[in-house]
Structures are given as structure tokens and as C-alpha cells.
Scaffold this motif. Structure first.
Motif, mmCIF file in Angstrom:
data_model
loop_
_atom_site.group_PDB
_atom_site.id
_atom_site.type_symbol
_atom_site.label_atom_id
_atom_site.label_comp_id
_atom_site.label_asym_id
_atom_site.label_seq_id
_atom_site.Cartn_x
_atom_site.Cartn_y
_atom_site.Cartn_z
ATOM 1 N N ALA A 102 -11.055 28.404 54.337
ATOM 2 C CA ALA A 102 -10.298 27.194 54.024
ATOM 3 C C ALA A 102 -10.981 26.374 52.945
ATOM 4 N N TYR A 103 -12.315 26.395 52.906
ATOM 5 C CA TYR A 103 -13.030 25.655 51.864
ATOM 6 C C TYR A 103 -12.592 26.128 50.477
ATOM 7 N N PHE A 104 -12.449 27.433 50.311
ATOM 8 C CA PHE A 104 -12.032 27.967 49.019
ATOM 9 C C PHE A 104 -10.525 27.793 48.814
ATOM 10 N N ALA A 105 -9.747 28.028 49.867
ATOM 11 C CA ALA A 105 -8.293 27.919 49.733
ATOM 12 C C ALA A 105 -7.861 26.510 49.352
ATOM 13 N N LEU A 106 -8.596 25.504 49.804
ATOM 14 C CA LEU A 106 -8.244 24.112 49.528
ATOM 15 C C LEU A 106 -8.997 23.550 48.335
ATOM 16 N N ALA A 107 -9.580 24.401 47.517
ATOM 17 C CA ALA A 107 -10.275 23.942 46.316
ATOM 18 C C ALA A 107 -9.284 23.291 45.356
ATOM 19 N N PRO A 108 -9.725 22.279 44.590
ATOM 20 C CA PRO A 108 -8.818 21.657 43.612
ATOM 21 C C PRO A 108 -8.233 22.694 42.662
ATOM 22 N N SER A 109 -6.967 22.523 42.342
ATOM 23 C CA SER A 109 -6.279 23.504 41.508
ATOM 24 C C SER A 109 -5.169 22.825 40.739
ATOM 25 N N SER A 110 -4.903 23.317 39.539
ATOM 26 C CA SER A 110 -3.784 22.816 38.738
ATOM 27 C C SER A 110 -2.501 23.585 39.036
ATOM 28 N N VAL A 111 -2.614 24.629 39.845
ATOM 29 C CA VAL A 111 -1.455 25.451 40.190
ATOM 30 C C VAL A 111 -0.882 24.958 41.523
ATOM 31 N N PRO A 112 0.388 24.585 41.587
ATOM 32 C CA PRO A 112 0.948 24.066 42.843
ATOM 33 C C PRO A 112 1.029 25.147 43.902
ATOM 34 N N GLY A 113 0.831 24.744 45.142
ATOM 35 C CA GLY A 113 0.974 25.673 46.246
ATOM 36 C C GLY A 113 2.432 25.846 46.625
ATOM 37 N N ARG A 114 2.696 26.857 47.427
ATOM 38 C CA ARG A 114 4.052 27.077 47.912
ATOM 39 C C ARG A 114 3.975 27.469 49.390
ATOM 40 N N PHE A 115 4.978 27.047 50.143
ATOM 41 C CA PHE A 115 4.971 27.286 51.586
ATOM 42 C C PHE A 115 6.176 28.134 51.962
ATOM 43 N N ARG A 116 5.925 29.145 52.749
ATOM 44 C CA ARG A 116 6.988 30.022 53.237
ATOM 45 C C ARG A 116 7.150 29.766 54.734
ATOM 46 N N TYR A 117 8.274 29.162 55.102
ATOM 47 C CA TYR A 117 8.519 28.812 56.500
ATOM 48 C C TYR A 117 8.776 30.065 57.339
ATOM 49 N N GLY A 118 8.293 30.001 58.576
ATOM 50 C CA GLY A 118 8.614 31.011 59.549
ATOM 51 C C GLY A 118 7.814 32.285 59.474
ATOM 52 N N ALA A 119 6.933 32.412 58.475
ATOM 53 C CA ALA A 119 6.131 33.633 58.379
ATOM 54 C C ALA A 119 5.150 33.672 59.543
ATOM 55 N N PRO A 120 5.108 34.752 60.312
ATOM 56 C CA PRO A 120 4.200 34.801 61.462
ATOM 57 C C PRO A 120 2.753 34.911 61.021
#
Length: 248
Positions: A102-120
């Protein structure tokens, strides 16, 4: 008739002068590392949050699993041993690995994240971690690394030995611990801190701490960043267009 001067009346003891009110205690400011993740937690969302440097899996607004190319996946055996991890040790390591990724996944970024609902979530996921707890952990880790050595390039750039650092066949300075010496021996101008951690079978964040301390001691320094965007200046725009198309 001459006026007679009179003294002003003394304040009544039964009504003492009002005291200044004590200032109200400041409310704790919530830690927000990712506004999108905070919103998903408030929604109690279930799905997968994809970011530039990693992925977070959420169930009912809490993080159940995290992964990043910079963090090693969880082992099924004890490090350096063929025996399976005991249940308590497994859960402890699972949480450490989750915070590590999570430390790396939440690193500052200029690229927006995207969320996929319902993925197990992945089948090996464990107990959930509240988003607020996870974000506070990320902030504490960032602050610790900054106190040791403020140059964050040491986390992602190929590492080189400083001119004063001993060579591969040299003797470790007294100020260098055995853990740090194992890291220093693998600094070759090519490998990054996460790659050295993977080679040593260690959690990446612990290696970042060792690298920052070696940098503070003047023994290593970051080289030029390996960034694919340097070869294509429009890659960030292309990623944004891709994210927009996937969101349709």
C-alpha cells in the motif's frame, strides 16, 4: 460648593470578574492520502482501485489486499526456511505485506486512479484494514524516511556507490549494520531498492529504510531515474485517455 472626589466602588466579591474562556481543543485533522480512496471508504464500496504503482482491493469500504510491482508477494513459508508459517506469524506477515504494498500503491502520482466496482478480492486475502488506519501508516512511513534522508529518489532510482563507499570485497564500516551491509553489497548502479529487497527476500519498506540510512551516511546515492515516460512525453496523456475510455 466644592465637589468632593469619591473613589470608584470596589467590585462585589459575590460577582467576580469573568475569566477568559480557555481555547477549545483543536479537532484532529483527518489524514487523507487519496481522496478517491477516502470517498470509496465512505461509500462502503467493494471492488479494485487501480493506481499507477499498485492496486488496492476493497470489501465494504475496507482494504483487504494490496499489491505493487515494487513490493514482494507474501511467501507461504518462513523467509529462509521451508517450514510453513504458523497462523499467527502468517497474519502478522500478511499485514506487513499489505502495508508494504500500500505504501507504493498510494505514492503520489500524476496519473488518476480508476475503480472497478464489484471485482472480488484475491482468494488469499485476509481480514480487512480500515482506510484511515492504512493512510496513517503511509503518512508515518513517509515521515520516517524523510527524517532519515529527504531525497525520495533513493526509493525508485538505480543505486550507485558513493566514491568513499567500500567496494564489493571491502570491509563494512563500523557504522554500517549487517542488514545495511547486505544491501550495500548489492548496490551496482543497476538495481533499485525494491529490486534489492526482492533479491534479499525482505519487505521493500525495510530496505528503503536501510537505503536512506546508507544515503545519509554518504555511502550510496541515487542514479538517473528509470522512467518509461522519458521516452514518450505523451504517455501521461495517453493513460488519461485510456482511463476515460474505460470509464465509459
Amino acid at each position: 460648593m466644592s465637589a468632593v472626589a469619591t473613589k470608584p466602588p470596589l467590585p462585589s466579591r459575590s460577582h467576580p470578574a469573568p475569566r477568559a474562556a480557555a481555547p477549545a481543543p483543536r479537532a484532529a485533522v483527518p489524514v487523507v492520502v487519496s481522496p478517491m480512496l477516502t470517498r470509496l471508504a465512505a461509500e462502503h464500496a467493494t471492488g479494485t482501485l487501480h493506481r499507477e504503482r499498485g492496486t488496492l482491493h476493497l470489501t465494504d469500504g475496507q482494504v483487504t489486499y494490496a499489491e505493487s510491482p515494487s513490493a514482494a508477494r507474501r511467501p507461504v513459508t518462513a523467509p529462509g526456511d521451508d517450514r510453513p508459517l504458523a497462523e499467527g506469524a502468517w497474519e502478522l506477515y500478511r499485514l506487513e505485506a499489505l502495508y508494504d504494498a500500500a505504501y507504493f500503491a498510494l505514492a503520489p502520482s500524476s496519473v488518476p486512479g480508476r475503480f472497478r466496482y464489484g471485482a472480488p478480492p484475491p482468494p488469499e486475502h485476509g481480514g480487512p484494514v480500515p482506510v484511515g488506519v492504512l493512510e496513517r501508516s503511509v503518512v508515518r512511513r513517509r515521515a520516517l524516511l524523510h527524517r532519515i534522508w529527504p531525497d525520495a529518489r533513493a526509493d525508485t532510482a538505480p543505486l550507485t556507490r558513493a566514491p568513499a563507499a567500500p567496494g564489493p570485497a571491502g570491509t563494512a564500516p563500523r557504522s554500517v549494520t549487517a542488514r545495511q551491509w547486505a544491501v550495500l553489497e548489492r548496490v551496482d548502479g543497476i538495481r533499485t531498492a525494491p529490486e534489492i529487497a526482492r533479491d534479499l527476500g525482505r519487505l521493500a519498506f525495510h530496505t528503503l529504510v536501510d537505503v536512506r540510512r546508507l544515503a545519509a551516511a554518504g555511502l550510496v546515492r541515487p542514479g538517473p531515474l528509470r522512467d518509461d515516460r522519458a521516452a514518450d512525453p505523451d504517455i501521461t496523456l495517453l493513460k488519461r485517455l485510456r482511463d476515460a475510455l474505460e470509464a465509459l
